[in-house]
Every structure is written in C-alpha cells, then in structure tokens.
Design a protein around this motif. Sequence first.
Motif, PDB file in Angstrom:
ATOM      1  N   GLU A   1      -5.692   2.996  -9.260  1.00 46.63           N
ATOM      2  CA  GLU A   1      -5.148   2.653  -7.689  1.00 46.63           C
ATOM      3  C   GLU A   1      -5.238   0.990  -7.635  1.00 46.63           C
ATOM      4  OE1 GLU A   1      -7.286   4.569  -4.776  1.00 46.63           O
ATOM      5  OE2 GLU A   1      -6.246   3.735  -2.977  1.00 46.63           O
TER       6      GLU A   1
ATOM      7  N   LEU B   1      -2.060  -1.533  -7.588  1.00 54.22           N
ATOM      8  CA  LEU B   1      -1.821  -2.427  -6.401  1.00 54.22           C
ATOM      9  C   LEU B   1      -1.798  -3.974  -6.726  1.00 54.22           C
ATOM     10  CD1 LEU B   1      -1.404  -2.211  -3.277  1.00 54.22           C
ATOM     11  CD2 LEU B   1      -3.989  -2.413  -2.867  1.00 54.22           C
TER      12      LEU B   1
ATOM     13  N   ALA C   1       2.230   1.903  -3.368  1.00 55.54           N
ATOM     14  CA  ALA C   1       0.993   2.353  -4.338  1.00 55.54           C
ATOM     15  C   ALA C   1       0.570   3.484  -4.065  1.00 55.54           C
ATOM     16  CB  ALA C   1       0.024   1.239  -4.233  1.00 55.54           C
ATOM     17  N   LYS C   2       0.958   4.153  -2.724  1.00 57.15           N
ATOM     18  CA  LYS C   2       0.533   5.477  -2.527  1.00 57.15           C
ATOM     19  C   LYS C   2       1.366   6.337  -3.182  1.00 57.15           C
ATOM     20  CE  LYS C   2      -0.397   7.751   1.692  1.00 57.15           C
ATOM     21  NZ  LYS C   2      -0.363   7.500   3.203  1.00 57.15           N
ATOM     22  N   LEU C   3       2.865   6.006  -3.283  1.00 56.11           N
ATOM     23  CA  LEU C   3       3.693   6.861  -3.657  1.00 56.11           C
ATOM     24  C   LEU C   3       3.342   7.031  -5.146  1.00 56.11           C
ATOM     25  CD1 LEU C   3       6.961   5.951  -1.793  1.00 56.11           C
ATOM     26  CD2 LEU C   3       5.456   8.100  -1.797  1.00 56.11           C
TER      27      LEU C   3
ATOM     28  N   HIS D   1       0.959  -1.135   0.069  1.00 54.07           N
ATOM     29  CA  HIS D   1      -0.026   0.079   0.020  1.00 54.07           C
ATOM     30  C   HIS D   1       1.060   1.253   0.172  1.00 54.07           C
ATOM     31  CE1 HIS D   1      -4.305  -0.729  -0.214  1.00 54.07           C
ATOM     32  NE2 HIS D   1      -4.058  -1.719   0.650  1.00 54.07           N
ATOM     33  N   ASP D   2       1.982   1.184   0.830  1.00 55.06           N
ATOM     34  CA  ASP D   2       2.859   2.241   0.744  1.00 55.06           C
ATOM     35  C   ASP D   2       3.529   2.725  -0.523  1.00 55.06           C
ATOM     36  OD1 ASP D   2       2.327   2.882   3.471  1.00 55.06           O
ATOM     37  OD2 ASP D   2       4.167   1.767   4.188  1.00 55.06           O
TER      38      ASP D   2
ATOM     39  N   TYR E   1       0.526   8.106 -11.798  1.00 51.69           N
ATOM     40  CA  TYR E   1       0.883   6.520 -12.016  1.00 51.69           C
ATOM     41  C   TYR E   1       1.627   6.340 -13.292  1.00 51.69           C
ATOM     42  CZ  TYR E   1      -2.807   5.274  -8.690  1.00 51.69           C
ATOM     43  OH  TYR E   1      -3.356   5.134  -7.509  1.00 51.69           O
TER      44      TYR E   1
ATOM     45  N   SER F   1       0.590   7.284  -6.427  1.00 55.03           N
ATOM     46  CA  SER F   1      -0.595   7.910  -6.923  1.00 55.03           C
ATOM     47  C   SER F   1      -0.708   9.363  -7.297  1.00 55.03           C
ATOM     48  CB  SER F   1      -1.535   7.824  -5.657  1.00 55.03           C
ATOM     49  OG  SER F   1      -1.229   8.646  -4.736  1.00 55.03           O
ATOM     50  N   ASP F   2       0.421  10.146  -7.155  1.00 59.32           N
ATOM     51  CA  ASP F   2       0.620  11.398  -7.791  1.00 59.32           C
ATOM     52  C   ASP F   2       0.551  11.203  -9.440  1.00 59.32           C
ATOM     53  OD1 ASP F   2       0.748  12.616  -5.492  1.00 59.32           O
ATOM     54  OD2 ASP F   2       2.816  12.884  -5.341  1.00 59.32           O
TER      55      ASP F   2
END
Length: 316
Positions: A306, A310, A234-236, A231-232, A241, A238-239
């Motif tokens: 997202e 993931l 994937a979060k990075l 998740h961490d 893709y 998200s700005d």
Amino acid sequence: MTTLYPWIEPLWQQWQPTLEQDKFSQAILLSAQAGMGIDQLVKLLAKTRLCKSSNDEPCGFCHSCDLFDAGTHPDFHKLAPIEVGKSISVDQIRQCQQWAQQSSQLSGVRVIWIDQADAMTESAANALLKSLEEPTESCSYVLSVEKVNQLLPTIISRCQQWSVAIPPHRQAKQWLLSEVGDKELDLALRLAGGSPLNARQLIDDKKVASYHKLEQALLQALEIKTLFAWHDAAKLLSDDYTQGLTWLWYLLTDAQKQLFGIESEGTLPGAIRVGELTSSDKLYSQTNALVQLLKQFHDHSGLNRELLTLDWLMAF
Ligand SMILES: [Zn+2]
C-alpha cells in the motif's frame, strides 16, 4: 479430435510429420506467455504419444485414450509448483525420476510434463538435468515455461525448443468475438497483454469495468494532484496490486507511444490524456520506476504494498 485454439494449431501441424514417423524428440521445451492455453497442446501431444493405435493424433477409441480423457492415465504425469508462487522442489523431481525408471503401466511410454519448469529450485534443476542427460526410450519430457532465460542453459540445450507466440491482434480478437461477443475486445486484449484466454477471463470477471474506474482515478489524480485523489487511486489498486499496476504500466507505455506517434491496435483509452497531463521525462521515469516496483512485488512477499504504491503514485 479436440478443436485447438487457432494460435496453437500451426505448431501442432508442424509436429505432425515427426510424430507420424515416431521421431519426435524425447524432451521438448515449450515456451508461451500465461493464458495461451498450452495445456491443450501438451495434453494432445501426451495423449497422442500414449495412444495405442495411432502415431500422429490420438485415435480417441483405445483404452489408453479413454483413460486419458478420464484424467486417470497411469503413464501421464504432471508436475508443477504445489502452490502459486512456490518452487518445484528436488523431491518432486525425484518422484518424477522414479516414474521415469518404472516401466510404463500401459502404453510402453511415459510422458512427464513439468509445467512452470522455471520454478524449479537449483537442486531440482540439477536433478532433472541428470535425467535429461541419460534419456530412456520409454520416457518423454515436456517442459513448459513462460520465460526460457530463467532455466539453466544446460537444461535448455538438452531439449528441443518450441514456442507459442501471442497471436496477431486480429486473430485474437476474432476468437474472442466468437467466445464472448462484442465486449470491449481491444481493451481486454491490451489489458491481458495480448493473451486471448486471459482477455476472456477479464471479460468474464467484469474486470474491464474495474480498469475504467482505475484509469479515471489516475486521470483525476493527475489533474488535481491532491493527497485524497492519490489515495483514491491507490485504493482501487489494493484488490490486486500486481494486476492493477500492470494495467497502469500498459497505460503509461501507451501514453509514451502516443507521444512518439506510434500507432498500435488496442491503445488504452486514457493514454492520450495521460500524455497531456505528464511531461515526457516524468512519464519515462515513472514507467521505469513501475517496472522496478512490480519486480519488487514479485520477488518479495513481505512488503508494504500500500505504502510503496502510494509513494510511486505521488512521484507523479
Ligand atoms: Zn487411442
């Protein structure tokens, strides 16, 4: 006279004799990856063709050159998708056909630049083809594209083809050094796919630090393989893709190169570690899956990025 980017200069020199003899092709197709600064080349060409007192390079003093520098030359037309990711419509091509038929306002010629010509719809491309088949002395076309093979072959065959290649690593690095100083130049160039202007942009936008964070998060996740860690990472992503996943594609291909013992300049720092943490089969399949994922993101806008990202990460 404009100082040309060093990777563009050779092509300009190559054009000089035909320009001087006024035998330059009426329609050219210029291919180059994004971030190569070909607008500089196209504008210099257009300014030269429109200049009233010189053939091989703009004089810089005539009325035409003045208007060109002011961005208000009535005989220079640029056409491109109205928004990023949109097509060039048949109406836009019809507009440019009108320009082509009108006599020039100033210089005796018109120059029409169709940027991202590969974004033309099929009907737009067919309309343009008609104009290229019946060329007029007083109008010249410059088509620019990133990928030539996305154009109709009939259009390609009507144009003289030129390309601006990615400069050798050393040349690009030297240019970057003079622009931004010594700031992780190898890394920035790798992340920009070798394009010097995009590399400069990444440095200016402090994106190299974002890459380090992303690489760290991926390595962490590959080590501990927990849902939180994925998740961490994937979060990075998200700005942006597409940008983040493209960087990871470079990382995976560098890791594969390392496994095969292929040396290349500007290998991403985490590549060796990725190779140690991943089997070569997995590396191969994940690289292919990533290409597919990027293609999906490019072709379809309504996807749950997202979730798909993931899914891809967790397939490690
Ligand atoms: Zn001039």
